[in-house]
Write a protein that holds these residues in place. Structure first.
Motif, mmCIF file in Angstrom:
data_model
loop_
_atom_site.group_PDB
_atom_site.id
_atom_site.type_symbol
_atom_site.label_atom_id
_atom_site.label_comp_id
_atom_site.label_asym_id
_atom_site.label_seq_id
_atom_site.Cartn_x
_atom_site.Cartn_y
_atom_site.Cartn_z
ATOM 1 N N ARG A 121 0.830 -1.210 0.000
ATOM 2 C CA ARG A 121 0.000 0.000 0.000
ATOM 3 C C ARG A 121 0.866 1.263 0.000
ATOM 4 N NH1 ARG A 121 -2.853 -0.382 4.825
ATOM 5 N NH2 ARG A 121 -1.727 1.324 5.809
ATOM 6 N N GLU A 122 1.947 1.243 0.768
ATOM 7 C CA GLU A 122 2.847 2.399 0.797
ATOM 8 C C GLU A 122 3.501 2.618 -0.558
ATOM 9 O OE1 GLU A 122 3.444 4.788 3.245
ATOM 10 O OE2 GLU A 122 1.586 3.825 3.906
ATOM 11 N N VAL A 123 3.938 1.534 -1.190
ATOM 12 C CA VAL A 123 4.567 1.655 -2.509
ATOM 13 C C VAL A 123 3.547 2.132 -3.536
ATOM 14 C CG1 VAL A 123 5.725 0.400 -4.380
ATOM 15 C CG2 VAL A 123 6.320 -0.094 -2.001
ATOM 16 N N SER A 124 2.290 1.722 -3.387
ATOM 17 C CA SER A 124 1.261 2.093 -4.366
ATOM 18 C C SER A 124 1.022 3.593 -4.410
ATOM 19 C CB SER A 124 -0.050 1.362 -4.061
ATOM 20 O OG SER A 124 -0.718 1.932 -2.939
ATOM 21 N N LYS A 125 1.450 4.326 -3.381
ATOM 22 C CA LYS A 125 1.268 5.777 -3.364
ATOM 23 C C LYS A 125 2.129 6.455 -4.425
ATOM 24 C CE LYS A 125 0.089 5.896 1.570
ATOM 25 N NZ LYS A 125 0.532 6.314 2.928
ATOM 26 N N TRP A 126 3.212 5.781 -4.832
ATOM 27 C CA TRP A 126 4.079 6.368 -5.864
ATOM 28 C C TRP A 126 4.361 5.433 -7.042
ATOM 29 C CZ3 TRP A 126 8.670 3.651 -6.232
ATOM 30 C CH2 TRP A 126 9.033 2.890 -5.109
ATOM 31 N N ASN A 127 4.006 4.139 -6.893
ATOM 32 C CA ASN A 127 4.199 3.201 -8.002
ATOM 33 C C ASN A 127 3.064 2.176 -8.025
ATOM 34 O OD1 ASN A 127 5.149 1.512 -10.022
ATOM 35 N ND2 ASN A 127 7.264 1.502 -9.292
ATOM 36 N N PRO A 128 1.839 2.628 -8.312
ATOM 37 C CA PRO A 128 0.692 1.707 -8.285
ATOM 38 C C PRO A 128 0.786 0.607 -9.343
ATOM 39 C CG PRO A 128 0.076 3.824 -9.227
ATOM 40 C CD PRO A 128 1.449 4.012 -8.657
ATOM 41 N N THR A 129 1.435 0.884 -10.462
ATOM 42 C CA THR A 129 1.557 -0.124 -11.521
ATOM 43 C C THR A 129 2.348 -1.328 -11.033
ATOM 44 O OG1 THR A 129 1.477 1.609 -13.200
ATOM 45 C CG2 THR A 129 2.320 -0.544 -13.886
ATOM 46 N N TRP A 130 3.434 -1.066 -10.345
ATOM 47 C CA TRP A 130 4.264 -2.161 -9.814
ATOM 48 C C TRP A 130 3.477 -2.977 -8.800
ATOM 49 C CZ3 TRP A 130 6.148 -3.556 -4.961
ATOM 50 C CH2 TRP A 130 7.140 -4.540 -4.951
ATOM 51 N N VAL A 131 2.751 -2.301 -7.920
ATOM 52 C CA VAL A 131 1.978 -2.998 -6.898
ATOM 53 C C VAL A 131 0.912 -3.880 -7.538
ATOM 54 C CG1 VAL A 131 0.374 -2.707 -4.969
ATOM 55 C CG2 VAL A 131 2.433 -1.294 -5.103
ATOM 56 N N ALA A 132 0.209 -3.355 -8.522
ATOM 57 C CA ALA A 132 -0.824 -4.148 -9.198
ATOM 58 C C ALA A 132 -0.219 -5.399 -9.829
ATOM 59 C CB ALA A 132 -1.513 -3.300 -10.266
ATOM 60 N N ARG A 133 0.979 -5.237 -10.392
ATOM 61 C CA ARG A 133 1.647 -6.390 -11.007
ATOM 62 C C ARG A 133 2.039 -7.424 -9.957
ATOM 63 N NH1 ARG A 133 6.817 -7.602 -11.690
ATOM 64 N NH2 ARG A 133 7.600 -5.491 -11.282
#
Length: 222
Positions: A191-203
């Protein structure tokens, strides 16, 4: 140690008996409390710092941290953590990781572990990357799920400097563990990473086939 006595006496004086039942219930009655809330606790530490804490040498500081951690009342551990989070990088030593491991695995609960992980271990990892690398290799198979939780969340403050490969490595390794605090940590870290890299998190959510709590937490902002 005089500093320990001053801290305990200050906490006793500041304590509010009316708050004790509520505070103890919030921590599932695992620890007794004096009844000191966060803001007055930090004000208390600020008042004590100059006269009783700044004068301590390196060994005395670490001894006081341990003595506070061994105390019965939870505010003693929280004061120790508040203080430790204020330490400057130059105050850390390579061997401190042994102390941090002891703190994580002693009187463990989310209120201390989740402060130590990003604010203490996270800081240490930047100062001593090689020692942290060796430590993580050992911690990934540690018996304590609190230690394994730290592997997942120590980078929470790193933002774009987060080692994403390392984070995904730990997610992959720990995702079969159904322990609530592990699944929550997987989701929290993503969730923290998704604040600046949501594409990576979704993957990662898709690649790792995350489900349940981990997926819900990871997907809040994507």
């Amino acid at each position: 140690m005089k500093a320990l006595l001053h801290i305990k006496e200050a906490l006793r004086k500041e304590g509010n008996p009316i708050r004790i039942p509520q505070m103890e219930a919030y921590m599932r009655n695992q620890f007794p409390f004096y009844g000191v809330m966060s803001t007055p606790r930090k004000e208390l530490l600020k008042a004590l710092n100059k006269e009783h804490l700044e004068v301590l040498d390196s060994n005395e500081k670490r001894a006081l941290i341990q003595l506070l951690w061994e105390e019965e009342h939870r505010e003693c551990q929280l004061v120790a953590l508040d203080w430790l989070m204020q330490w400057k990088p130059k105050e850390f030593t390579a061997s401190d990781i042994d102390l941090f491991e002891w703190l994580i695995t002693t009187k463990s609960w989310w209120d201390t572990v989740d402060g130590i992980a990003p604010n203490v271990v996270g800081k240490y990892a930047r100062i001593f990357p090689e020692q942290m690398k060796e430590t993580l290799h050992r911690w990934e198979s540690h018996d304590s799920f609190w230690i394994r939780r730290v592997c997942l969340i120590f980078q929470l403050r790193y933002r774009q400097e987060t080692d994403l490969d390392l984070l995904q490595y730990f997610i992959n390794k720990f995702k079969p563990d159904r322990e609530f605090f592990i699944q929550k940590a997987i989701g929290w870290s993503l969730r923290e990473v998704s604040k600046w890299n949501p594409t990576w998190v979704a993957r990662v959510v898709e690649e790792e086939q995350l489900t349940g709590l981990a997926k819900r937490e990871a997907s809040k902002y994507i």
